[in-house]
Design a protein around this motif. Sequence first.
Motif, PDB file in Angstrom:
ATOM      1  N   VAL A  18       0.841  -1.200   0.000  1.00  0.00           N
ATOM      2  CA  VAL A  18       0.000   0.000   0.000  1.00  0.00           C
ATOM      3  C   VAL A  18       0.874   1.248   0.000  1.00  0.00           C
ATOM      4  N   GLN A  19       1.932   1.236   0.833  1.00  0.00           N
ATOM      5  CA  GLN A  19       2.803   2.406   0.942  1.00  0.00           C
ATOM      6  C   GLN A  19       3.514   2.690  -0.378  1.00  0.00           C
ATOM      7  N   GLU A  20       4.060   1.653  -1.016  1.00  0.00           N
ATOM      8  CA  GLU A  20       4.792   1.894  -2.259  1.00  0.00           C
ATOM      9  C   GLU A  20       3.841   2.259  -3.409  1.00  0.00           C
ATOM     10  N   THR A  21       2.617   1.736  -3.397  1.00  0.00           N
ATOM     11  CA  THR A  21       1.631   2.111  -4.414  1.00  0.00           C
ATOM     12  C   THR A  21       1.270   3.581  -4.283  1.00  0.00           C
ATOM     13  N   LEU A  22       1.036   4.027  -3.052  1.00  0.00           N
ATOM     14  CA  LEU A  22       0.713   5.432  -2.816  1.00  0.00           C
ATOM     15  C   LEU A  22       1.893   6.333  -3.189  1.00  0.00           C
ATOM     16  N   ALA A  23       3.110   5.877  -2.904  1.00  0.00           N
ATOM     17  CA  ALA A  23       4.299   6.675  -3.239  1.00  0.00           C
ATOM     18  C   ALA A  23       4.456   6.814  -4.750  1.00  0.00           C
ATOM     19  N   LEU A  24       4.241   5.719  -5.484  1.00  0.00           N
ATOM     20  CA  LEU A  24       4.354   5.777  -6.942  1.00  0.00           C
ATOM     21  C   LEU A  24       3.220   6.609  -7.557  1.00  0.00           C
ATOM     22  N   THR A  25       2.037   6.530  -6.961  1.00  0.00           N
ATOM     23  CA  THR A  25       0.920   7.350  -7.432  1.00  0.00           C
ATOM     24  C   THR A  25       1.207   8.827  -7.175  1.00  0.00           C
ATOM     25  N   ARG A  26       1.741   9.117  -5.990  1.00  0.00           N
ATOM     26  CA  ARG A  26       2.082  10.509  -5.647  1.00  0.00           C
ATOM     27  C   ARG A  26       3.131  11.048  -6.613  1.00  0.00           C
ATOM     28  N   ARG A  27       4.061  10.210  -7.020  1.00  0.00           N
ATOM     29  CA  ARG A  27       5.079  10.634  -7.985  1.00  0.00           C
ATOM     30  C   ARG A  27       4.434  11.080  -9.296  1.00  0.00           C
ATOM     31  N   ALA A  84     -13.023   9.529 -21.138  1.00  0.00           N
ATOM     32  CA  ALA A  84     -12.489   8.519 -20.221  1.00  0.00           C
ATOM     33  C   ALA A  84     -11.695   7.472 -20.994  1.00  0.00           C
ATOM     34  N   PHE A  85     -12.203   7.082 -22.145  1.00  0.00           N
ATOM     35  CA  PHE A  85     -11.514   6.095 -22.983  1.00  0.00           C
ATOM     36  C   PHE A  85     -10.155   6.618 -23.449  1.00  0.00           C
ATOM     37  N   SER A  86     -10.116   7.845 -23.932  1.00  0.00           N
ATOM     38  CA  SER A  86      -8.858   8.417 -24.426  1.00  0.00           C
ATOM     39  C   SER A  86      -7.825   8.539 -23.316  1.00  0.00           C
ATOM     40  N   GLY A  87      -8.278   8.983 -22.134  1.00  0.00           N
ATOM     41  CA  GLY A  87      -7.356   9.094 -21.011  1.00  0.00           C
ATOM     42  C   GLY A  87      -6.790   7.747 -20.600  1.00  0.00           C
ATOM     43  N   ALA A  88      -7.644   6.731 -20.550  1.00  0.00           N
ATOM     44  CA  ALA A  88      -7.189   5.395 -20.152  1.00  0.00           C
ATOM     45  C   ALA A  88      -6.265   4.794 -21.204  1.00  0.00           C
ATOM     46  N   LEU A  89      -6.525   5.114 -22.474  1.00  0.00           N
ATOM     47  CA  LEU A  89      -5.676   4.586 -23.540  1.00  0.00           C
ATOM     48  C   LEU A  89      -4.260   5.155 -23.455  1.00  0.00           C
ATOM     49  N   ASN A  90      -4.124   6.337 -22.847  1.00  0.00           N
ATOM     50  CA  ASN A  90      -2.801   6.954 -22.656  1.00  0.00           C
ATOM     51  C   ASN A  90      -2.135   6.527 -21.353  1.00  0.00           C
ATOM     52  N   ALA A  91      -2.764   5.619 -20.604  1.00  0.00           N
ATOM     53  CA  ALA A  91      -2.253   5.244 -19.283  1.00  0.00           C
ATOM     54  C   ALA A  91      -0.860   4.632 -19.349  1.00  0.00           C
ATOM     55  N   GLY A  92      -0.548   3.979 -20.452  1.00  0.00           N
ATOM     56  CA  GLY A  92       0.749   3.318 -20.552  1.00  0.00           C
ATOM     57  C   GLY A  92       1.904   4.246 -20.872  1.00  0.00           C
ATOM     58  N   LEU A  93       1.611   5.485 -21.286  1.00  0.00           N
ATOM     59  CA  LEU A  93       2.700   6.384 -21.700  1.00  0.00           C
ATOM     60  C   LEU A  93       3.687   6.697 -20.574  1.00  0.00           C
ATOM     61  N   PRO A  94       3.219   7.049 -19.342  1.00  0.00           N
ATOM     62  CA  PRO A  94       4.209   7.301 -18.278  1.00  0.00           C
ATOM     63  C   PRO A  94       5.095   6.092 -17.997  1.00  0.00           C
ATOM     64  N   VAL A  95       4.506   4.897 -18.029  1.00  0.00           N
ATOM     65  CA  VAL A  95       5.298   3.681 -17.805  1.00  0.00           C
ATOM     66  C   VAL A  95       6.273   3.471 -18.952  1.00  0.00           C
ATOM     67  N   MET A  96       5.827   3.742 -20.167  1.00  0.00           N
ATOM     68  CA  MET A  96       6.707   3.592 -21.328  1.00  0.00           C
ATOM     69  C   MET A  96       7.896   4.545 -21.237  1.00  0.00           C
ATOM     70  N   PHE A 116       3.494  -5.320  -8.854  1.00  0.00           N
ATOM     71  CA  PHE A 116       2.161  -4.944  -9.322  1.00  0.00           C
ATOM     72  C   PHE A 116       1.820  -3.521  -8.888  1.00  0.00           C
ATOM     73  N   SER A 117       2.519  -3.000  -7.877  1.00  0.00           N
ATOM     74  CA  SER A 117       2.267  -1.624  -7.432  1.00  0.00           C
ATOM     75  C   SER A 117       2.575  -0.615  -8.535  1.00  0.00           C
ATOM     76  N   ILE A 118       3.498  -0.950  -9.444  1.00  0.00           N
ATOM     77  CA  ILE A 118       3.818  -0.071 -10.573  1.00  0.00           C
ATOM     78  C   ILE A 118       2.598   0.087 -11.468  1.00  0.00           C
ATOM     79  N   VAL A 119       1.928  -1.049 -11.733  1.00  0.00           N
ATOM     80  CA  VAL A 119       0.737  -1.046 -12.580  1.00  0.00           C
ATOM     81  C   VAL A 119      -0.435  -0.380 -11.864  1.00  0.00           C
ATOM     82  N   LEU A 120      -0.616  -0.705 -10.595  1.00  0.00           N
ATOM     83  CA  LEU A 120      -1.748  -0.171  -9.834  1.00  0.00           C
ATOM     84  C   LEU A 120      -1.640   1.344  -9.674  1.00  0.00           C
ATOM     85  N   ALA A 121      -0.434   1.857  -9.498  1.00  0.00           N
ATOM     86  CA  ALA A 121      -0.249   3.300  -9.365  1.00  0.00           C
ATOM     87  C   ALA A 121      -0.701   4.024 -10.633  1.00  0.00           C
ATOM     88  N   SER A 122      -0.347   3.490 -11.783  1.00  0.00           N
ATOM     89  CA  SER A 122      -0.783   4.095 -13.048  1.00  0.00           C
ATOM     90  C   SER A 122      -2.300   4.054 -13.180  1.00  0.00           C
TER      91      SER A 122
END
Length: 281
Positions: A18-27, A84-96, A116-122
């Motif tokens: 939970v802590q690392e997911t919140l930290a990655l989301t905050r980033r 909502a669709f367009s925003g979600a379709l761009n979800a992978g860009l920060p990870v990329m 999995f926290s990397i994916v959940l944060a995005s």
Amino acid sequence: MSTAAATAVPGILSAEFVQETLALTRRLFIQLQRRPSTLVAGVVQPLIWLVLFGALFQNVPQGLFGESTNYGQFLCAGIIVFTAFSGALNAGLPVMFDREFGFLNRLLVAPLASRFSIVLASALFITTLSLIQVGAIASLGVLLGTGLPNLAGIGVVLATVLILVFGVTALSLGLTFALPGHIELLAVIFVINLPLLFASTALVPLSFMPRWLQWIASLNPLSLAIEPIRYVYLHPDWRLSDVVMVAPWGSLSLGAALLILLAVALGMSLLIQPLLRRRLA
């Protein structure tokens, strides 16, 4: 083993996860704070669409777009879903970009409770942005005369948006790890985005389309999200058994549309699981 000890064990149910997911989301939100133009553009663009398209067709005869009193009322559901669709379709860009700049490799060698926290944060980041955009569109819609659904209807709108964002975010993250770089990811996004919009009921009803396009639009996940939202906007006394779309292959109720949309989202999520496990191993 005591409860305290169990939560201390690294893993997906641990406090560390939970802590690392919140930290990655905050980033991600810190990055957004440093580049607020991303959020501004994401909010302003659908509002412009709603105003311009609504004005373009404001003089059409009443009843031409079903039970809507004006085209803006008809269009609002389509703009909500497509945004909502367009925003979600761009979800992978920060990870990329993290992958290309080497930050993802640093995360993968870090002692994370679960990668999995990397994916959940995005997913959390994109979901929050989508809800902000939906709130802005709905607020402008009220000013333009589209009204609002009742409290239960608002729940249906939020549930539909969240299901769609969940499924499309999974697809985007899968593409992020399947494609070699951000150029290829952007190319796929551009190819998918507008064709799915025009092959849906976002801009016109099914009855306006040729027969072959009616088949495509009625099977388009965007239409499955648009029609329930449009229906609860227009019918305060809606029920899950009410028919929201008469497709070439049969009638579709509100509840069935949501169940199919949920099945598609879960299917996308399950489809990318092996890829994510392999890439994040």
